[in-house]
Scaffold this active site. Sequence first.
Site, PDB file in Angstrom:
ATOM      1  N   TYR A  46       8.336  -7.165  -2.183  1.00 52.87           N
ATOM      2  CA  TYR A  46       9.748  -6.769  -2.053  1.00 52.87           C
ATOM      3  C   TYR A  46      10.212  -6.678  -0.604  1.00 52.87           C
ATOM      4  CZ  TYR A  46      10.252  -5.661  -7.010  1.00 52.87           C
ATOM      5  OH  TYR A  46      10.353  -5.743  -8.377  1.00 52.87           O
ATOM      6  N   GLN A  48      11.700  -7.032   2.836  1.00 54.92           N
ATOM      7  CA  GLN A  48      12.807  -7.925   3.208  1.00 54.92           C
ATOM      8  C   GLN A  48      12.818  -8.199   4.705  1.00 54.92           C
ATOM      9  OE1 GLN A  48      16.580  -6.353   1.861  1.00 54.92           O
ATOM     10  NE2 GLN A  48      16.098  -6.692  -0.295  1.00 54.92           N
ATOM     11  N   GLY A  50      11.004  -7.681   7.635  1.00 54.33           N
ATOM     12  CA  GLY A  50       9.974  -8.465   8.303  1.00 54.33           C
ATOM     13  C   GLY A  50       8.854  -7.647   8.892  1.00 54.33           C
ATOM     14  N   GLU A 117      15.918  -4.141  13.927  1.00 58.21           N
ATOM     15  CA  GLU A 117      16.194  -3.126  12.893  1.00 58.21           C
ATOM     16  C   GLU A 117      16.330  -1.761  13.567  1.00 58.21           C
ATOM     17  OE1 GLU A 117      13.560  -3.363   9.442  1.00 58.21           O
ATOM     18  OE2 GLU A 117      13.499  -5.525   9.685  1.00 58.21           O
ATOM     19  N   ASP A 224      -1.114   6.031  -7.338  1.00 53.37           N
ATOM     20  CA  ASP A 224      -2.388   6.219  -8.041  1.00 53.37           C
ATOM     21  C   ASP A 224      -3.557   6.508  -7.086  1.00 53.37           C
ATOM     22  OD1 ASP A 224      -0.787   5.487 -10.137  1.00 53.37           O
ATOM     23  OD2 ASP A 224      -1.793   3.589 -10.559  1.00 53.37           O
ATOM     24  N   HIS A 245      15.533   5.068   2.437  1.00 49.15           N
ATOM     25  CA  HIS A 245      16.210   3.979   3.135  1.00 49.15           C
ATOM     26  C   HIS A 245      17.702   4.244   3.025  1.00 49.15           C
ATOM     27  CE1 HIS A 245      17.399   0.046   4.495  1.00 49.15           C
ATOM     28  NE2 HIS A 245      16.136  -0.302   4.693  1.00 49.15           N
ATOM     29  N   ARG A 293      15.814   5.534  10.694  1.00 49.07           N
ATOM     30  CA  ARG A 293      16.203   5.766   9.303  1.00 49.07           C
ATOM     31  C   ARG A 293      16.443   7.208   8.912  1.00 49.07           C
ATOM     32  NH1 ARG A 293      12.336   1.528   6.396  1.00 49.07           N
ATOM     33  NH2 ARG A 293      13.484  -0.170   7.365  1.00 49.07           N
ATOM     34  N   SER A 394       5.244  -1.246   8.727  1.00 52.91           N
ATOM     35  CA  SER A 394       4.300  -1.008   7.635  1.00 52.91           C
ATOM     36  C   SER A 394       3.408  -2.219   7.371  1.00 52.91           C
ATOM     37  CB  SER A 394       5.092  -0.649   6.381  1.00 52.91           C
ATOM     38  OG  SER A 394       4.263  -0.687   5.273  1.00 52.91           O
TER      39      SER A 394
END
Length: 534
Positions: A46, A48, A50, A117, A224, A245, A293, A394
């Site tokens: 997922y 987006q 980069g 970002e 988990d 986010h 963020r 990340s």
Amino acid sequence: MTKTDVLIIGAGIAGLTTAIKLARKRPDLKILVLNKTKEGETNTSYAQGGVAAVWDESFDSFEKHIADTLDAGDGLCDPEVVEIVVKEGPERVREIIGWGARFDKEDGKEEYDLGREGGHSENRILHYKDATGWEIQRTLGEEVDRHPNITLHEHYFAVDIITQHHLGFTITRVTPGIECYGTYALNRKTGKMETILAKATVICTGGTGQIYKDTTNPVIATGDGIAMTYRAKGRLENMEFVQFHPTGLYDTAGENPTFLISEAVRGEGAILKTREGEEFMKQYDKRGSLAPRDIVARAIDKEMKMRGAECMYLDCTHMDKDAFVKHFPNIYDKCLSIGIDPMKDMIPVTPACHYMCGGILVDKRGRASIDYLYACGECTSTGLHGANRLASNSLLEAMVFAHRIHLDLLDRIDDIDWQEGIPEWDTLGTKQPNEMVLITQELKELREIMSYYVGIVRSNLRLKRAMDRLWILYRETEALYSASTISPKLCELRNLITIAYLVSRSATMRRESRGLHFTTDYPEKLDFLDRTVV
Ligand code: FAD
Ligand code: SIN
């Protein structure tokens, strides 16, 4: 009973990179990767925006990336780890490019098109359109196929890691020398529990977003690995730092997952505004819409509450259409599909749970507090993110730590043996749960509790309410669990309750506001800095 040299639980960027690196160096090792659903059902797919990496030293430097990461982390990063990840990162990115990852280049040039970002002082985000994670997952999947000593089991659900507890010893949180011998996993195709013994186990199970009602994380993100490690009495830290986010697409809030409008859109010039078209972020931070963020999500939350509004807006109408469509084709299509033309209409946005900054405490080699147990990726707390993760750090962290784990394993794997005498999973006295509705209802309650009481703004009263209600869910679910045969849904619910408890408890322990943790009872930062270890 299966025996493998290295067991990797999780098949996102962390798990697959670790597997590939080991397989390349040691084609003789047996490497088994478990994936609880099917290939590509990962947070990785997922992603987006980069991967952040210092790429062009004519304007960027390690010092700047380090400073941005430390600044976002609000005093809680481990500076040594930050330096390691930032400095080793570019080499890891070059490796994945070598395996076939295609990052976008500037028009007609050989140079990469570096995006920006929130919280980054320079353009340093390598990306593949607005689907970087999909491209990385594709690359890794193809590279795994080139290594016959990697076995990938899909639809295998790891339930618990095996330790001395399963040999009949009493293990507490202060017991020294806890060891991991592998995992009990449910083969979802046969419905049978299997015992998988490993010399070393690497947990790469990703995030925890599903504890909230609105999250950008896919449904697999149920924490988990973190919950398993906690049950096995391993150390965790910083679980209160849940990243929201700022810009989930409002119209998809309520869908699971919420569709993300990448921060890279703001990096290209989009501006956060009120419904009336006023820019509001400059009142909160001089970096405006491109502040880190935690600051942006809190500002949006505050504006929404002050105005009684259900969303704020992202204005892209001044941006060049061709460039927008080229860089953000999926975002553009998604908006059009719900009747919003980003070139004409402001995009309605609302914060959504996005990333778990805390997790399994690991050292610089990726070792957890339990011996022969490693962890990598979003399920860990390495010290990189501190109180708030810098955007696009990340994927980078997962690649750097996968490399470090493989180096450490190469050094010791030949000296480790499988543990003897591990019993098979005990199903005595259990039966199939016949009221699935109990599980779905408890899950709904859990996500509401967390969203109302342990969200962006917290207080002692809200946290107490959350803890009281979670305790009831915990008791009911444990009773159901001990009387039922294993089902993935019930295991996930149990894990989510554990994660929700750990987030609430860690938030209660932190009597200050820092990074992603803001409480109205202690709005200031303390001078005394510490991580929250549980
Ligand atoms: P994942 O990719 O989530 O993989 C977890 C794996 O573990 C899956 O294969 C899952 O099936 C398996 N698993 C889980 N539990 C079990 C179990 N019990 N048994 C067996 N298998 C199990 N980060 C960036 O750096 N840049 C970005 O641009 C970016 N954009 C993002 C956009 C979105 C919408 C989201 C959701 C995240 C984004 N992130 C981004 C964060 C980043 O994608 C994740 O943190 C990262 O991909 C996590 O990788 P991982 O390998 O740790 O976990
Ligand atoms: C995004 O594209 O905004 C997500 C980036 C990230 O989570 O690092």
